[in-house]
Scaffold this motif. Sequence first.
Motif, PDB file in Angstrom:
ATOM      1  N   PRO A 214      -0.725  15.064  10.121  1.00 27.26           N
ATOM      2  CA  PRO A 214       0.088  15.082  11.345  1.00 27.26           C
ATOM      3  C   PRO A 214      -0.683  14.796  12.632  1.00 27.26           C
ATOM      4  CG  PRO A 214       0.712  16.901   9.925  1.00 27.26           C
ATOM      5  CD  PRO A 214      -0.534  16.316   9.346  1.00 27.26           C
ATOM      6  N   GLN A 215      -1.991  14.746  12.567  1.00 30.95           N
ATOM      7  CA  GLN A 215      -2.792  14.333  13.724  1.00 30.95           C
ATOM      8  C   GLN A 215      -3.113  12.836  13.679  1.00 30.95           C
ATOM      9  OE1 GLN A 215      -3.722  17.335  11.885  1.00 30.95           O
ATOM     10  NE2 GLN A 215      -2.277  18.204  13.358  1.00 30.95           N
ATOM     11  N   GLY A 216      -2.645  12.169  12.641  1.00 27.71           N
ATOM     12  CA  GLY A 216      -2.911  10.742  12.493  1.00 27.71           C
ATOM     13  C   GLY A 216      -4.238  10.435  11.860  1.00 27.71           C
ATOM     14  N   HIS A 217      -4.880  11.445  11.263  1.00 25.28           N
ATOM     15  CA  HIS A 217      -6.168  11.235  10.608  1.00 25.28           C
ATOM     16  C   HIS A 217      -5.958  10.782   9.161  1.00 25.28           C
ATOM     17  CE1 HIS A 217      -7.624  14.512  13.562  1.00 25.28           C
ATOM     18  NE2 HIS A 217      -7.752  13.311  14.100  1.00 25.28           N
ATOM     19  N   HIS A 218      -6.750   9.828   8.731  1.00 23.59           N
ATOM     20  CA  HIS A 218      -6.693   9.387   7.337  1.00 23.59           C
ATOM     21  C   HIS A 218      -7.304  10.462   6.445  1.00 23.59           C
ATOM     22  CE1 HIS A 218      -8.616   7.403   3.799  1.00 23.59           C
ATOM     23  NE2 HIS A 218      -7.392   6.941   3.683  1.00 23.59           N
ATOM     24  N   VAL A 219      -6.583  10.849   5.376  1.00 22.36           N
ATOM     25  CA  VAL A 219      -7.072  11.930   4.510  1.00 22.36           C
ATOM     26  C   VAL A 219      -7.214  11.523   3.043  1.00 22.36           C
ATOM     27  CG1 VAL A 219      -6.200  13.773   6.001  1.00 22.36           C
ATOM     28  CG2 VAL A 219      -4.724  12.857   4.196  1.00 22.36           C
ATOM     29  N   ALA A 220      -6.596  10.434   2.617  1.00 24.41           N
ATOM     30  CA  ALA A 220      -6.700  10.044   1.209  1.00 24.41           C
ATOM     31  C   ALA A 220      -6.398   8.561   1.044  1.00 24.41           C
ATOM     32  CB  ALA A 220      -5.751  10.869   0.343  1.00 24.41           C
ATOM     33  N   ARG A 221      -7.062   7.972   0.049  1.00 22.71           N
ATOM     34  CA  ARG A 221      -6.787   6.591  -0.352  1.00 22.71           C
ATOM     35  C   ARG A 221      -6.737   6.540  -1.867  1.00 22.71           C
ATOM     36  NH1 ARG A 221     -10.658   1.147   0.499  1.00 22.71           N
ATOM     37  NH2 ARG A 221      -9.704  -0.049  -1.233  1.00 22.71           N
ATOM     38  N   TYR A 222      -5.713   5.855  -2.376  1.00 22.41           N
ATOM     39  CA  TYR A 222      -5.615   5.631  -3.818  1.00 22.41           C
ATOM     40  C   TYR A 222      -5.366   4.157  -4.068  1.00 22.41           C
ATOM     41  CZ  TYR A 222      -3.698   5.296  -8.511  1.00 22.41           C
ATOM     42  OH  TYR A 222      -3.468   4.916  -9.812  1.00 22.41           O
ATOM     43  N   ASP A 223      -6.202   3.536  -4.881  1.00 18.38           N
ATOM     44  CA  ASP A 223      -6.022   2.142  -5.279  1.00 18.38           C
ATOM     45  C   ASP A 223      -5.355   2.116  -6.654  1.00 18.38           C
ATOM     46  OD1 ASP A 223      -7.358   1.516  -2.974  1.00 18.38           O
ATOM     47  OD2 ASP A 223      -9.240   0.991  -3.952  1.00 18.38           O
ATOM     48  N   LYS A 224      -4.252   1.422  -6.757  1.00 22.46           N
ATOM     49  CA  LYS A 224      -3.468   1.373  -7.986  1.00 22.46           C
ATOM     50  C   LYS A 224      -4.345   1.019  -9.185  1.00 22.46           C
ATOM     51  CE  LYS A 224       0.779  -0.829  -9.768  1.00 22.46           C
ATOM     52  NZ  LYS A 224       1.843  -1.798  -9.427  1.00 22.46           N
ATOM     53  N   ILE A 225      -4.286   1.855 -10.210  1.00 20.03           N
ATOM     54  CA  ILE A 225      -5.148   1.699 -11.385  1.00 20.03           C
ATOM     55  C   ILE A 225      -4.523   0.788 -12.439  1.00 20.03           C
ATOM     56  CG2 ILE A 225      -6.145   2.937 -13.358  1.00 20.03           C
ATOM     57  CD1 ILE A 225      -6.649   5.303 -11.469  1.00 20.03           C
ATOM     58  N   HIS A 226      -3.284   1.053 -12.813  1.00 20.96           N
ATOM     59  CA  HIS A 226      -2.626   0.282 -13.872  1.00 20.96           C
ATOM     60  C   HIS A 226      -1.872  -0.894 -13.257  1.00 20.96           C
ATOM     61  CE1 HIS A 226      -3.064   4.375 -15.622  1.00 20.96           C
ATOM     62  NE2 HIS A 226      -3.435   3.674 -16.684  1.00 20.96           N
ATOM     63  N   LEU A 227      -2.192  -2.086 -13.701  1.00 20.18           N
ATOM     64  CA  LEU A 227      -1.604  -3.301 -13.136  1.00 20.18           C
ATOM     65  C   LEU A 227      -0.504  -3.829 -14.047  1.00 20.18           C
ATOM     66  CD1 LEU A 227      -4.835  -5.063 -11.819  1.00 20.18           C
ATOM     67  CD2 LEU A 227      -3.333  -3.411 -10.672  1.00 20.18           C
ATOM     68  N   PHE A 228       0.649  -4.043 -13.463  1.00 15.57           N
ATOM     69  CA  PHE A 228       1.871  -4.402 -14.182  1.00 15.57           C
ATOM     70  C   PHE A 228       1.751  -5.778 -14.831  1.00 15.57           C
ATOM     71  CE2 PHE A 228       6.477  -5.849 -13.704  1.00 15.57           C
ATOM     72  CZ  PHE A 228       6.913  -5.183 -14.833  1.00 15.57           C
ATOM     73  N   GLY A 229       2.157  -5.833 -16.097  1.00 20.13           N
ATOM     74  CA  GLY A 229       2.266  -7.100 -16.802  1.00 20.13           C
ATOM     75  C   GLY A 229       3.566  -7.125 -17.587  1.00 20.13           C
TER      76      GLY A 229
END
Length: 273
Positions: A111-126
């Motif tokens: 809520p302060q606009g601070h970045h707290v987490a990043r997740y890069d998609k692991i399973h790629l759709f086929g």
Amino acid sequence: MSCSTFRSVTVAAVQMVSSPDVRRNLATAERLVREAAERGAELVLLPEYFPLIGASDADRLAAAENFGSGTIQDFLARLAAENRIWLAGGTIPLTSAQPGKVRNSLLVYDPQGHHVARYDKIHLFGFDSGTERYCEADHIEAGDTPVTFDTPFGRVAVGVCYDLRFPELFRQLDAVDILLLPAAFTATTGRAHWDVLLRARAIENQCFVLASGQGGVHENGRETHGHSMVVDPWGQVLDCLPTGEGVVLAELKASQLNRVRETLPALKHRVFK
């Protein structure tokens, strides 16, 4: 995290039908996020590819930002701070070390606009039915790290779209209270599997699931399933939007989470971990 540390919270999932126009998509996202906040949501989830569903993979590559700075990331940080909410922008294209590819990344802001987490998609759709084909590995570099983060209302885990089909991704984590799942499920696979998979992940992990989808026919001709929803730990759908733009919203009650885990303590009965 034990269920006793979870507190009741109102959450919202934004559903969109994103276009090739980033500026227009951001304006739509801002309007719907503000609506969710005005209705009392403390946690808001945007859908996969919310800033852009373009005519080609090259559009996504052109819009990719370096992690830590960029128009879309600045937009998310500002929107979280102005509305005093936890905001999960899932997903945006971030630059990759592999030429011609991007990372499909979910970013979370407090809520302060601070970045707290990043997740890069692991399973790629086929998927290839003969008439309909998708191969995300052609233009996306996969992530490799599961992500959870803590909030004042509980522990949150994240996944993106195709990750939903791989329960081992979430079962390897310590108990979480909320699972965020932004998606752009195709209409074909969504009609068959979306609802049952979301409810299964909620039931087996005894957690709430907040799922935000793309939902309609896009300008590039792609049709997405929509049906953004909130599911409780017993597998009951608390709110759902079948198609079109809008907001689904529900209160996640601590009493419901505690009741499920105390009445049927399946997480404590696990044998294989």
